[in-house]
Design a protein around this motif. Structure first.
Motif, PDB file in Angstrom:
ATOM      1  N   LEU A  49      19.085   3.086   4.207  1.00 25.52           N
ATOM      2  CA  LEU A  49      18.403   1.984   3.538  1.00 25.52           C
ATOM      3  C   LEU A  49      17.123   2.553   2.919  1.00 25.52           C
ATOM      4  N   GLU A  50      16.915   2.346   1.611  1.00 26.79           N
ATOM      5  CA  GLU A  50      15.762   2.900   0.909  1.00 26.79           C
ATOM      6  C   GLU A  50      14.876   1.773   0.381  1.00 26.79           C
ATOM      7  N   VAL A  51      13.561   1.949   0.571  1.00 28.55           N
ATOM      8  CA  VAL A  51      12.577   0.987   0.066  1.00 28.55           C
ATOM      9  C   VAL A  51      11.582   1.754  -0.798  1.00 28.55           C
ATOM     10  N   THR A  52      11.307   1.238  -2.006  1.00 28.33           N
ATOM     11  CA  THR A  52      10.388   1.884  -2.936  1.00 28.33           C
ATOM     12  C   THR A  52       9.307   0.888  -3.352  1.00 28.33           C
ATOM     13  N   ILE A  53       8.054   1.360  -3.333  1.00 24.88           N
ATOM     14  CA  ILE A  53       6.916   0.566  -3.818  1.00 24.88           C
ATOM     15  C   ILE A  53       6.392   1.287  -5.059  1.00 24.88           C
ATOM     16  N   PRO A  54       6.706   0.813  -6.238  1.00 23.56           N
ATOM     17  CA  PRO A  54       6.295   1.537  -7.453  1.00 23.56           C
ATOM     18  C   PRO A  54       4.849   1.246  -7.871  1.00 23.56           C
ATOM     19  N   ALA A  55       4.285   2.212  -8.620  1.00 22.04           N
ATOM     20  CA  ALA A  55       2.985   2.052  -9.287  1.00 22.04           C
ATOM     21  C   ALA A  55       1.870   1.614  -8.335  1.00 22.04           C
ATOM     22  N   THR A  56       1.667   2.359  -7.258  1.00 22.86           N
ATOM     23  CA  THR A  56       0.592   2.039  -6.318  1.00 22.86           C
ATOM     24  C   THR A  56      -0.663   2.867  -6.636  1.00 22.86           C
ATOM     25  N   THR A  57      -1.813   2.429  -6.084  1.00 27.48           N
ATOM     26  CA  THR A  57      -3.057   3.204  -6.173  1.00 27.48           C
ATOM     27  C   THR A  57      -3.807   3.114  -4.853  1.00 27.48           C
ATOM     28  N   ASP A  58      -4.412   4.236  -4.453  1.00 26.27           N
ATOM     29  CA  ASP A  58      -5.298   4.306  -3.288  1.00 26.27           C
ATOM     30  C   ASP A  58      -4.661   3.698  -2.030  1.00 26.27           C
ATOM     31  N   VAL A  59      -3.482   4.196  -1.676  1.00 27.66           N
ATOM     32  CA  VAL A  59      -2.788   3.720  -0.470  1.00 27.66           C
ATOM     33  C   VAL A  59      -2.936   4.784   0.617  1.00 27.66           C
ATOM     34  N   TYR A  60      -3.597   4.407   1.697  1.00 27.98           N
ATOM     35  CA  TYR A  60      -3.763   5.327   2.812  1.00 27.98           C
ATOM     36  C   TYR A  60      -2.755   5.038   3.928  1.00 27.98           C
ATOM     37  N   ALA A  61      -2.252   3.819   3.978  1.00 28.88           N
ATOM     38  CA  ALA A  61      -1.239   3.446   4.985  1.00 28.88           C
ATOM     39  C   ALA A  61      -0.482   2.232   4.461  1.00 28.88           C
TER      40      ALA A  61
END
Length: 260
Positions: free
Chosen positions: A58-70
């Motif tokens: 099972l794959e989950v993708t969060i596109p176009a993020t910025t400044d994610v530390y967790a």
């Protein structure tokens, strides 16, 4: 000699405190506030079909993020249909990944290491699931929480879902058992019926048969064996006839002697 005590006027202390406060506010105002991590959508992908006992990713993708530390991803599913494979979770390099399943909820957590920078761009994670029951099963991302390097957070609640059709394990077809009556006769049949017009011919010794054995089959061999027995029987018959004749003559002589 008189000593004088110098005292600071009270009015002079108040302005100094105000100045210090103004300087502090000026410094804070000059420091730009860190923006919270950003993202707008989330995608989920899984095979459209699976079989009981055969794991899939099972794959989950969060596109176009910025400044994610967790981040923390919550997935709703049916615990009676799918089970997480221990140790199968993956995530971005330079961080720590963990997955837990509690009833119908699967939680995936990623956190950067102390020396790793915050992430930006497309973030991808995956986990292996083992089907345990047949039927159509939904997988829904119900929540995504992104945490920035300064501790601020952003939550995505727009659901993303997919459906997996789980099939039962195919039952192997039964193997046909041969009918004992159809089994071939292990003993080859040998016809002993002589062919009309055939003549038994003796096979010389060393010509592929027993020494002196006549050719022509079992019947010819039987005839060769009967000849000696027939000669012996005739000899015994002649001897028996002679003995009977001698006894008859002897009996007549004795009767004639008694009559005289």
């Amino acid at each position: 000699m008189q000593h004088r005590t110098l005292r600071c006027p009270r009015a002079a202390v108040v302005p100094a405190t105000i100045v210090a406060g103004v300087i502090g506010l000026t410094v804070l105002a000059a420091t730009p506030a860190a923006a919270a991590p950003t993202a707008t959508t989330v995608r989920i992908a899984a095979p459209s079909s699976a079989t009981i006992g055969e794991p899939f990713d099972l794959e989950v993708t969060i596109p176009a993020t910025t400044d994610v530390y967790a981040y923390e991803i919550t997935i709703d599913t049916d615990e009676d249909a799918l089970a997480v494979v221990d140790g199968s979770v993956t995530g971005p390099d330079g961080g720590f990944d963990r997955v837990e399943q509690d009833a119908d909820t699967i939680t995936i957590v990623h956190s950067r290491l102390g020396t790793s920078p915050a992430l930006s761009g497309d973030l991808a994670t995956s986990v292996a699931l083992t089907p345990t029951a047949a039927g159509d099963t939904d997988l829904t991302v119900s929540s995504v929480v992104l945490v920035g390097s300064d501790g601020s957070s952003t939550t995505l609640t727009d659901p993303a879902s997919t459906t997996v059709s789980i099939a039962a394990v195919p039952t192997p077809a039964p193997t046909a058992t041969p009918d004992p009556t159809d089994a071939p006769d292990p003993t080859p049949s040998t016809s002993t019926t002589p062919t009309p017009g055939s003549t038994a011919t003796a096979v010389p010794a060393g010509a592929g048969g027993a020494p002196g054995r006549p050719a022509g089959g079992a019947l010819a061999w039987t005839g060769a064996d009967v000849a000696p027995w027939a000669a012996a029987s005739l000899a015994l018959l002649a001897l028996g006839t002679t003995l009977v004749t001698l006894r008859a003559r002897r009996a007549r002589r004795e009767r004639n002697g008694d009559a005289a």
